[in-house]
Design a protein around this motif. Structure first.
Motif, PDB file in Angstrom:
ATOM      1  N   THR A  67       0.850  -1.173   0.000  1.00 10.70           N
ATOM      2  CA  THR A  67       0.000   0.000   0.000  1.00 10.70           C
ATOM      3  C   THR A  67       0.889   1.227   0.000  1.00 10.70           C
ATOM      4  OG1 THR A  67      -1.733  -1.115   1.241  1.00 10.70           O
ATOM      5  CG2 THR A  67      -1.747   1.285   1.271  1.00 10.70           C
ATOM      6  N   GLN A  68       0.646   2.138  -0.911  1.00  6.59           N
ATOM      7  CA  GLN A  68       1.448   3.355  -1.002  1.00  6.59           C
ATOM      8  C   GLN A  68       0.666   4.516  -0.401  1.00  6.59           C
ATOM      9  OE1 GLN A  68       2.013   5.766  -4.757  1.00  6.59           O
ATOM     10  NE2 GLN A  68       4.002   4.744  -4.716  1.00  6.59           N
ATOM     11  N   LEU A  69       1.219   5.135   0.644  1.00 11.85           N
ATOM     12  CA  LEU A  69       0.571   6.276   1.277  1.00 11.85           C
ATOM     13  C   LEU A  69       1.037   7.605   0.699  1.00 11.85           C
ATOM     14  CD1 LEU A  69       0.540   5.296   5.062  1.00 11.85           C
ATOM     15  CD2 LEU A  69      -1.332   5.173   3.420  1.00 11.85           C
ATOM     16  N   PHE A  70       2.279   7.626   0.223  1.00 13.52           N
ATOM     17  CA  PHE A  70       2.806   8.889  -0.289  1.00 13.52           C
ATOM     18  C   PHE A  70       3.896   8.609  -1.313  1.00 13.52           C
ATOM     19  CE2 PHE A  70       6.174  12.143  -0.095  1.00 13.52           C
ATOM     20  CZ  PHE A  70       5.456  13.247  -0.514  1.00 13.52           C
ATOM     21  N   ALA A  71       3.908   9.359  -2.399  1.00 11.26           N
ATOM     22  CA  ALA A  71       4.980   9.273  -3.397  1.00 11.26           C
ATOM     23  C   ALA A  71       5.034  10.594  -4.144  1.00 11.26           C
ATOM     24  CB  ALA A  71       4.737   8.122  -4.368  1.00 11.26           C
TER      25      ALA A  71
ATOM     26  N   TRP B 220      16.769  13.921 -10.807  1.00  9.47           N
ATOM     27  CA  TRP B 220      15.576  13.918  -9.954  1.00  9.47           C
ATOM     28  C   TRP B 220      15.728  12.873  -8.844  1.00  9.47           C
ATOM     29  CZ3 TRP B 220      13.497   9.136  -9.550  1.00  9.47           C
ATOM     30  CH2 TRP B 220      13.685   8.243 -10.604  1.00  9.47           C
ATOM     31  N   PHE B 221      14.934  13.039  -7.795  1.00  3.97           N
ATOM     32  CA  PHE B 221      14.819  12.006  -6.762  1.00  3.97           C
ATOM     33  C   PHE B 221      13.354  11.929  -6.354  1.00  3.97           C
ATOM     34  CE2 PHE B 221      15.265  15.827  -4.194  1.00  3.97           C
ATOM     35  CZ  PHE B 221      14.408  15.607  -3.120  1.00  3.97           C
ATOM     36  N   SER B 222      12.947  10.819  -5.799  1.00  5.79           N
ATOM     37  CA  SER B 222      11.562  10.656  -5.355  1.00  5.79           C
ATOM     38  C   SER B 222      11.542  10.050  -3.949  1.00  5.79           C
ATOM     39  CB  SER B 222      10.771   9.761  -6.312  1.00  5.79           C
ATOM     40  OG  SER B 222      11.328   8.455  -6.337  1.00  5.79           O
ATOM     41  N   ILE B 223      10.501  10.375  -3.220  1.00  9.58           N
ATOM     42  CA  ILE B 223      10.277   9.846  -1.867  1.00  9.58           C
ATOM     43  C   ILE B 223       8.999   9.030  -1.880  1.00  9.58           C
ATOM     44  CG2 ILE B 223       9.731  10.450   0.525  1.00  9.58           C
ATOM     45  CD1 ILE B 223      12.523  11.047   0.009  1.00  9.58           C
ATOM     46  N   GLU B 224       9.030   7.883  -1.214  1.00  7.54           N
ATOM     47  CA  GLU B 224       7.842   7.039  -1.119  1.00  7.54           C
ATOM     48  C   GLU B 224       7.667   6.558   0.310  1.00  7.54           C
ATOM     49  OE1 GLU B 224       5.980   3.252  -3.534  1.00  7.54           O
ATOM     50  OE2 GLU B 224       8.029   3.041  -2.764  1.00  7.54           O
ATOM     51  N   LEU B 225       6.424   6.562   0.803  1.00  8.47           N
ATOM     52  CA  LEU B 225       6.057   5.912   2.061  1.00  8.47           C
ATOM     53  C   LEU B 225       5.077   4.811   1.705  1.00  8.47           C
ATOM     54  CD1 LEU B 225       5.738   5.508   5.112  1.00  8.47           C
ATOM     55  CD2 LEU B 225       4.062   7.359   5.119  1.00  8.47           C
TER      56      LEU B 225
ATOM     57  N   VAL C 166      13.987   6.309  -0.891  1.00  6.92           N
ATOM     58  CA  VAL C 166      14.424   7.413  -1.734  1.00  6.92           C
ATOM     59  C   VAL C 166      15.009   6.819  -3.006  1.00  6.92           C
ATOM     60  CG1 VAL C 166      15.889   9.446  -1.933  1.00  6.92           C
ATOM     61  CG2 VAL C 166      15.012   8.777   0.295  1.00  6.92           C
ATOM     62  N   SER C 167      14.503   7.236  -4.150  1.00 10.82           N
ATOM     63  CA  SER C 167      15.022   6.757  -5.439  1.00 10.82           C
ATOM     64  C   SER C 167      15.603   7.924  -6.214  1.00 10.82           C
ATOM     65  CB  SER C 167      13.902   6.095  -6.257  1.00 10.82           C
ATOM     66  OG  SER C 167      13.381   4.968  -5.577  1.00 10.82           O
ATOM     67  N   ASP C 168      16.636   7.637  -7.037  1.00 11.80           N
ATOM     68  CA  ASP C 168      17.229   8.681  -7.864  1.00 11.80           C
ATOM     69  C   ASP C 168      17.760   8.051  -9.147  1.00 11.80           C
ATOM     70  OD1 ASP C 168      20.398   8.363  -7.747  1.00 11.80           O
ATOM     71  OD2 ASP C 168      19.613   7.885  -5.758  1.00 11.80           O
ATOM     72  N   ASN C 169      18.067   8.901 -10.128  1.00 12.09           N
ATOM     73  CA  ASN C 169      18.536   8.413 -11.424  1.00 12.09           C
ATOM     74  C   ASN C 169      20.016   8.686 -11.642  1.00 12.09           C
ATOM     75  OD1 ASN C 169      18.372  11.170 -11.699  1.00 12.09           O
ATOM     76  ND2 ASN C 169      17.820  11.090 -13.863  1.00 12.09           N
TER      77      ASN C 169
END
Length: 495
Positions: A3-7, A62-67, A78-81
């Protein structure tokens, strides 16, 4: 199934890192994490992002945050390219030897504050994962005694089972209780500046003080003193000298009894609140068959279902306030009242509804100490439009099996002017859609792949028969006492 709460994705800039740090803190508070865990998570992720910015800026766009979470185990990632650089493979022995020294780009901080984390590079994307620790909250006990030797001994007796705060004077203890609160108070009767009886009276005058369990300690075996103690509504009475066994026994007994009474009262409140708002749906609406099942949690949860029929279309909202008890119920009723006003005023899309609700929650901070996740379903003719905000992904059930519907969205009320995307499906008469709250995850056996174990080989001619079979499967895998509300919905085209 997670379940993804935030991205959310960001460009790599200093102000983006600052914004993420604020968001991380807000999310942690809404998950009811303790301060030490909040500090750990924000430190690890902030250090990692700082490394990206200062030491790998040319390759990272870019980077992304996911909870997200699965089976109730939540994590940040935390993901990045950029170029791959695993912080766990760096040798930090020269910068971390008993105490943290300067240098090392914060890698020692990441390694030592996120020992269960991991780093993966695949298909040009790097991801650092920070699992959240299980919260084991110890109850807070206040002990007041002017005998410093006994005070120290009693603290030693209880320190492994409780968070113990000791005071040699009643005045200081009162200030602490008024500001910090506690779950149990233990006080001597004969104290110089204020007797135990006076102290008890002043505690009762505090906010929630009368409801806090209270135990007297005394070396006086005078029956008159014991009778006086009984008259001031205490929960326990121990005569010195006191052994560790007897002190632990009375603490556990008093707290257990108080919790039982509180739970009984809470259940009565939740039951009285729930009766007029029990989730329900019509079995047929427009060109659709609807089948709904709901089982409340033992202590009450925050699931709710809202339905409105516009004639040409129908709106269904399956929502969940993350929390338990009367507070979660109250919040769910408040949200239903808001939906009643907004939805019935105009025929709007699921994405517009989620965006408006999210912005309203962000502005008035109704849910600043909890989270609202939900699914919005709009049925028009034989077409179904779906938008999610932190809720588990629904499933399409068909003759050859089942598949997850790729639809995600951020939990409501976290960001201002958040936008949502929807998925539109054109169903055949053989298709069925399965929606559910995350109580499925919270209650099912953690050792099984929950959704697969529920959905595999499930066949039903109608929406209701399909849901009945799904519910029987769920109940066979769930405990007797549910930790969270469970709600499930199956819809199909009416033929």
């Amino acid at each position: 199934m997670k379940t993804q709460l935030f991205a959310k994705q960001y460009s790599l800039k200093l102000d983006s890192i600052s914004e993420v740090r604020r968001l991380l803190t807000a999310l942690c508070y809404q998950l009811a994490l303790d301060q030490a865990e909040i500090d750990r998570v924000t430190l690890v992720l902030a250090e990692y992002l700082s490394n990206l910015y200062f030491h790998n800026p040319d390759s990272v766009h870019w980077f992304s945050i996911e909870l997200a979470g699965s089976n109730g185990d939540w994590y940040f990632s935390v993901s990045d390219n950029g170029d791959s650089f695993n912080p766990y493979q760096a040798n930090t022995n020269d910068i971390f030897n008993g105490e943290l020294l300067t240098g090392g780009m914060g890698l020692a901080l990441i390694q030592n504050n996120n020992p269960d984390g991991y780093y993966v590079s695949a298909h040009g994307i790097n991801t650092l994962t920070c699992p959240l620790s299980k919260q084991e909250k110890k109850l807070k006990v206040v002990i007041v005694d002017d005998d410093l030797i006994l005070l120290s001994a009693h603290q030693a007796y209880l320190k492994n089972d409780f968070v113990v705060h000791t005071f040699s004077g009643a005045v200081q203890a009162l200030k602490f209780i008024a500001h910090e609160g506690c779950e149990l108070i233990i006080a001597d009767i004969h104290m110089p500046e204020m007797s135990g009886f006076e102290f008890r009276q002043k505690v009762e005058d505090l906010d929630k003080g009368a409801l806090t369990p209270f135990v007297f300690l005394t070396g006086d075996e005078n029956l008159t003193i014991q009778e006086q103690a009984a008259e001031v509504s205490i929960d326990g009475y121990l005569i010195k000298p006191i052994t560790k066994t007897s002190l632990l026994a009375v603490c556990n007994r008093v707290i257990r009894r108080t919790n039982q009474l509180a739970l009984h009262y809470q259940q009565r409140v939740v039951e009285s609140l729930s009766r007029p708002f029990k989730p329900s749906l019509p079995s047929i609406s427009g060109q659709w068959n609807l089948a709904l099942a709901h089982t409340p949690a033992t202590e009450g949860g925050g699931d709710f279902v809202f339905f409105h029929d516009f004639g040409e279309s129908q709106i269904i909202v399956l929502g969940d306030i993350m929390g338990h008890g009367p507070v979660a119920k109250f919040h769910s009723f408040a949200i239903m009242g808001y939906l009643e006003g907004v939805v019935t005023a105009a025929d709007i899309s699921p994405t517009e509804l989620l965006a408006g609700l999210s912005n309203r929650l962000y502005l008035n901070q109704l849910l600043e100490t909890s989270m609202l996740t939900c699914t919005v379903i709009k049925l028009t003719g034989k077409q179904c439009e779906i938008a999610l905000a932190g809720h588990p992904q629904p499933y399409l059930l068909h003759g050859s099996g089942y598949e997850a519907i790729d639809c995600k969205g951020t939990v409501l009320g976290l960001l201002s002017d958040e936008q949502y995307e929807s998925v539109t499906l054109q169903l055949t008469p053989e298709d069925k859609l399965f929606f559910y709250s995350d109580g499925i995850f919270e209650n099912i056996d953690r050792n099984c792949d929950c959704i697969d174990n529920i959905l595999v080989d499930i066949k039903g001619k109608t929406a209701q028969s399909t849901l009945d079979k799904l519910w029987l499967r769920f109940e066979s895998l769930s405990p007797e006492q549910l930790q969270d509300d469970v709600t499930a919905l199956v819809i199909e085209i009416h033929t």
